[in-house]
Design a protein around this motif. Structure first.
Motif, PDB file in Angstrom:
ATOM      1  N   VAL A 222      -4.137  -8.307   0.245  1.00 48.66           N
ATOM      2  CA  VAL A 222      -3.640  -7.156  -0.517  1.00 48.66           C
ATOM      3  C   VAL A 222      -3.299  -7.663  -1.908  1.00 48.66           C
ATOM      4  CG1 VAL A 222      -1.900  -5.349  -0.696  1.00 48.66           C
ATOM      5  CG2 VAL A 222      -2.723  -6.053   1.553  1.00 48.66           C
ATOM      6  N   PRO A 229      -1.841  -0.684  -4.654  1.00 47.99           N
ATOM      7  CA  PRO A 229      -2.426  -1.825  -3.957  1.00 47.99           C
ATOM      8  C   PRO A 229      -3.924  -1.655  -3.718  1.00 47.99           C
ATOM      9  CG  PRO A 229      -1.237  -0.441  -2.410  1.00 47.99           C
ATOM     10  CD  PRO A 229      -0.964   0.117  -3.786  1.00 47.99           C
ATOM     11  N   VAL A 231      -6.562  -3.018  -1.067  1.00 47.06           N
ATOM     12  CA  VAL A 231      -6.592  -3.663   0.246  1.00 47.06           C
ATOM     13  C   VAL A 231      -8.015  -4.128   0.530  1.00 47.06           C
ATOM     14  CG1 VAL A 231      -6.012  -3.431   2.687  1.00 47.06           C
ATOM     15  CG2 VAL A 231      -4.771  -2.076   0.983  1.00 47.06           C
ATOM     16  N   HIS A 605       2.772  -6.363   3.174  1.00 46.06           N
ATOM     17  CA  HIS A 605       1.687  -6.478   4.142  1.00 46.06           C
ATOM     18  C   HIS A 605       2.249  -7.218   5.341  1.00 46.06           C
ATOM     19  CE1 HIS A 605      -2.220  -8.806   5.352  1.00 46.06           C
ATOM     20  NE2 HIS A 605      -1.877  -7.881   6.237  1.00 46.06           N
ATOM     21  N   VAL A 621       0.402  -1.814   5.865  1.00 45.78           N
ATOM     22  CA  VAL A 621       0.755  -1.899   4.445  1.00 45.78           C
ATOM     23  C   VAL A 621       1.800  -0.820   4.182  1.00 45.78           C
ATOM     24  CG1 VAL A 621      -0.069  -1.728   2.075  1.00 45.78           C
ATOM     25  CG2 VAL A 621      -1.528  -2.763   3.823  1.00 45.78           C
TER      26      VAL A 621
END
Length: 626
Positions: A222, A229, A231, A605, A621
Motif C-alpha cells: 500500500v 492509498p 493498493v 494495512h 485497509v
C-alpha cells in the motif's frame, strides 16, 4: 369454456416440455465446451477439479433425449410404455429428483466467494461452476419435461424448435452470466471527475472507512496515490479515495497468473501471463524459464490504459523497476559478484541501456545490498572486498563484513532509470569494527523537500550518514542527540520516523521514556511529543508523524497472541501522554503490516494471523480521518 381452455393448456405443457429438451441439449453443449476449454488446465485433472457429478447428469441427459422424445413418427418410446404415461412420469421424476440431489451434493461452495468457508478455502474455479450449472440444467430440464405426460413430438417444427431454442439460449445466458459476473477476466474501471485531492490531514481521530480485497487476493503493498492509498495486489491494482475509501479505479487480472504490480510517481504497471499457470509456476521475482508476459501501463490518477505490450521475457534477471518504456532488471554476471543493471523495451525487442555497477577483478568479490527507487533514480548499495583466504566466498552482502581483517569498499550509486547514466556516487572504506550498512527510507509525508537517503553504519564514522537523494550531497541536519561527538550513535537514538531536505522527525529513547521530535533543516528541534511509558521500541518504522500529532502503533490485549490486536496511541506534539492517559484508536484489523499518511487519511494495512489465511481474517485497509 373449459373445453376451449384444454387445447391451450395442452400447448403450454408441450412448450414447457420442449423448453426442457432445450435445457438438456444446452447442458450437454455446455459440458462439452467447458471440458474442451479446460483440457489440461488443472494438474489433478478436470474430474478432480469439478467433482465428477456432471458426468452422471450428462448420461441422464443423453438417456432422456434418446428415449424421452419422439424425434420421428415411429420413434421407440421406452419411457412411455404405459398409455397414460405413468412409466415416463416415474422415470422422469426419478431423474429430476436425482438431478436435484446431485446439484445439492455437488455444489462447489469453495468456487464462489459468497459461499466459501474462508479465504484459505476459496478456490475460484470457472470449470467447477460451469459443470455444476450443467447438473442444475439437467435437473430443471427433466422437471419441465414432466409437464407433458407423453413424449413431445418434434413435428411440426414450428411448435417444437422455438421452445427448444429458448431452452438452449437459457443455458447459454446462464453460463455467460456466471463467466462474466462471478469470474470476470478483466475488472477495469476508470476514475472520472476526481477533482483536487484532499490534503494530508494534520490530525486524525477515528476509523472513517475500511476496504478489503476480494477473497483470496493478497495485498503486496500500500503506497500513497494521487487522491488516497494505491493498493497493489497480486493480480492488479486499486486506487482508493483517502477521505471516503471509495474505489476510484481498478485494474485486475484474476484469471491469469504470474501477476505483479509496480508503481512510480506517475504510472502503475500491471504484469501478468495469460491463461492458467503451468504445473510448476515460477514466482514472478525468481529467474526461470522464458515466459510471455503482458505489461499494462496505467495512469496513476485515472487508471486509464496508456500503454500495453506483450513480450517473451527470458527470465534471466530480477525485475527491479519499471518505466512506461522499459523494464529494468538486475543481472549477476559471475560468481565473483559482477552485476549489471539493464533496461529492455516493454516489447522485448531492444536493449535500451546497460550499466555494470560492480567489476570485482581478480582476487576480489562483490555483493549487492539494498536497492531503492527515488523518483527517476535507482539507488544501489553494494560492497567489494578481497576474497577470503579459505576460498569459501561470500554468500551475501552482510557476509562481506564478517571479518575484522577485511576492509570493504562500500559504494552507493544512483542510476537514471531512463538513460542508465550514473547520476552520482558516494563511497567509503569500512573501519575495522564497522558492520553491514543499511539503507533506511524516511516515511511519508515527505513535506516540501526532496527525499533523503539515510545510511545506518554500525561501527562506522559517522554511524548515521545522510545523502540528498537527488544529488548525493552529504547532509547534516539531524538533532544533536543522534550522534555523539566522535560520530558514534547515541544510546538515546531510536530511529528516523521521516526525513527530507526540509526537516526530519526522529525518535529519542531516553532511559524509561520515549520522545518523538520534529526538527527543521538545520537540525533544531521545533516540537516534541512525549510518549511517557509508551515505549516505541521496534515499531518506530510504523510511526506516522502528522502536523499536530504522532501515531504510535502498539500490540495490546491478552498474552495469548491469537487474541491480540493492534491499537494506535495518539501523541500530540507539544504534549505528553502515558498508557493510561493516551487516547487510543482501535482499528478493525489485527496485525499491522504498514501505516502511512496519504491524501485525506492515515492508512493502516493490517492482516490476519501473521498472514495465515486459514485464520479467516484476511488483509484489510483502513483509513483514519479527522
Amino acid at each position: 369454456m373449459d373445453g376451449a381452455a384444454r387445447p391451450w393448456r395442452r400447448q403450454a405443457r408441450k412448450a414447457l416440455a420442449w423448453t426442457g429438451v432445450g435445457l438438456l441439449v444446452g447442458a450437454l453443449a455446455l459440458a462439452a465446451v467447458t471440458a474442451a476449454l479446460n483440457r489440461g488446465r488443472y494438474e489433478d485433472g478436470l474430474l478432480e477439479e469439478t467433482g465428477g457429478w456432471w458426468l452422471v447428469s450428462a448420461v441422464v441427459a443423453l438417456v432422456v433425449l434418446s428415449f424421452g422424445v419422439r424425434w420421428q413418427v415411429r420413434h421407440p418410446r421406452v419411457l412411455d410404455d404405459d398409455p397414460r404415461g405413468r412409466g415416463r412420469v416415474f422415470w422422469l421424476s426419478l431423474c429430476a429428483l436425482g438431478g436435484g440431489y446431485l446439484a445439492f451434493a455437488g455444489f462447489p461452495a469453495d468456487a464462489f466467494q459468497a459461499t466459501a468457508e474462508g479465504a484459505w478455502q476459496y478456490d475460484p474455479s470457472p470449470a467447477a461452476a460451469g459443470m455444476w450449472l450443467v447438473v442444475c440444467m439437467v435437473a430443471l430440464g427433466c422437471l419441465l419435461m414432466l409437464s407433458s405426460a407423453r413424449p413431445p413430438r418434434l413435428l411440426p417444427l414450428r411448435r417444437s424448435l422455438p421452445f427448444a431454442a429458448a431452452g438452449v439460449l437459457a443455458v447459454v445466458l446462464a453460463g455467460g452470466l456466471v463467466e462474466a459476473v462471478v469470474f470476470p477476466r478483466e475488472p477495469h474501471t476508470v476514475a472520472e471527475g476526481n477533482g483536487d485531492p484532499a490534503p494530508v490531514p494534520e490530525a486524525v481521530g477515528r476509523v472513517g472507512w475500511s476496504w478489503a480485497p476480494p477473497m483470496g487476493v493478497r495485498i503486496e503493498e500500500v503506497r500513497a496515490g494521487t487522491h488516497g492509498p494505491l493498493v497493489l495486489l497480486d493480480d492488479g491494482a486499486v486506487s482508493l479515495d483517502g477521505t471516503t475509501g471509495e474505489e476510484l479505479w481498478s485494474f485486475r487480472r484474476p484469471r491469469d497468473w504470474g501477476g505483479s504490480a509496480w508503481a512510480d510517481d506517475e504510472h502503475v504497471y500491471v504484469r501478468y501471463a495469460h491463461g492458467a499457470p503451468p504445473e510448476e509456476e515460477t514466482p514472478a521475482d525468481v529467474p526461470g524459464e522464458p515466459v510471455e508476459r503482458t505489461t499494462v501501463v496505467l495512469d496513476i490518477a485515472t487508471g486509464e490504459v496508456v500503454g500495453e505490450s506483450t513480450a517473451l521475457e527470458p527470465g534471466e534477471g530480477k525485475l527491479v523497476a519499471m518505466t512506461p518504456e522499459a523494464r529494468i532488471e538486475r543481472f549477476r554476471a559471475d560468481s565473483n559478484g559482477e552485476f549489471v543493471l539493464g533496461a529492455t523495451s516493454l516489447e522485448g525487442e531492444e536493449e535500451l541501456w546497460s550499466r555494470t555497477l560492480a567489476a570485482p577483478g581478480e582476487g576480489r568479490m562483490c555483493r549487492h545490498g539494498a536497492l531503492r527507487r527515488y523518483a527517476d533514480l535507482l539507488v544501489v548499495l553494494y560492497g567489494c572486498a578481497t576474497e577470503p583466504p579459505d576460498g569459501a566466498g561470500y554468500e551475501d552482502f552482510q557476509n562481506l563484513f564478517m571479518s575484522r581483517e577485511v576492509r570493504v569498499e562500500v559504494t552507493v550509486t544512483a542510476v537514471d532509470v531512463a538513460t542508465g547514466e550514473e547520476a552520482w556516487r558516494y563511497g567509503w572504506e569500512t573501519e575495522p569494527d564497522e558492520r553491514s550498512p543499511d539503507l533506511v527510507e524516511g516515511r511519508s509525508p515527505a513535506g516540501d523537500g526532496t527525499p533523503v537517503i539515510v545510511l545506518e553504519r554500525p561501527g562506522g564514522d559517522p554511524e548515521l550518514l545522510l545523502l540528498d537523494a537527488a544529488t548525493g550531497e552529504r547532509l547534516d541536519h539531524l538533532p544533536g542527540f543522534v550522534l555523539d561527538g566522535d560520530g558514534t550513535g547515541s544510546e538515546a537514538y531510536g530511529g528516523v520516523v521521516r526525513i527530507d531536505t526540509e526537516g526530519s522527525v526522529v525518535h529519542e529513547a531516553p532511559r524509561g521514556g520515549a520522545l518523538i521530535h520534529r526538527a527543521d533543516a538545520s537540525g533544531e528541534i521545533t516540537a516534541t511529543a512525549d510518549l511517557g511509558d509508551i515505549n516505541v521500541g521496534t515499531a518506530v518504522d510504523d510511526v506516522v508523524a502528522l502536523e499536530d500529532m504522532a501515531l504510535v502503533p502498539r500490540m495490546r490485549g491478552p498474552l495469548n497472541r491469537d487474541d491480540q490486536q493492534v491499537e494506535l496511541a495518539v501523541a500530540p506534539f507539544g504534549g505528553s501522554v502515558t498508557w493510561e492517559t493516551a487516547r487510543w484508536i482501535d482499528p478493525g484489523g489485527r496485525l499491522l503490516t504498514d501505516m502511512l499518511a496519504v491524501p485525506g487519511a492515515v492508512v493502516l494495512h493490517t492482516d490476519g494471523d501473521y498472514g495465515d489465511y486459514r485464520s479467516g481474517e484476511g488483509p484489510l485497509v483502513e483509513g483514519l480521518v479527522p
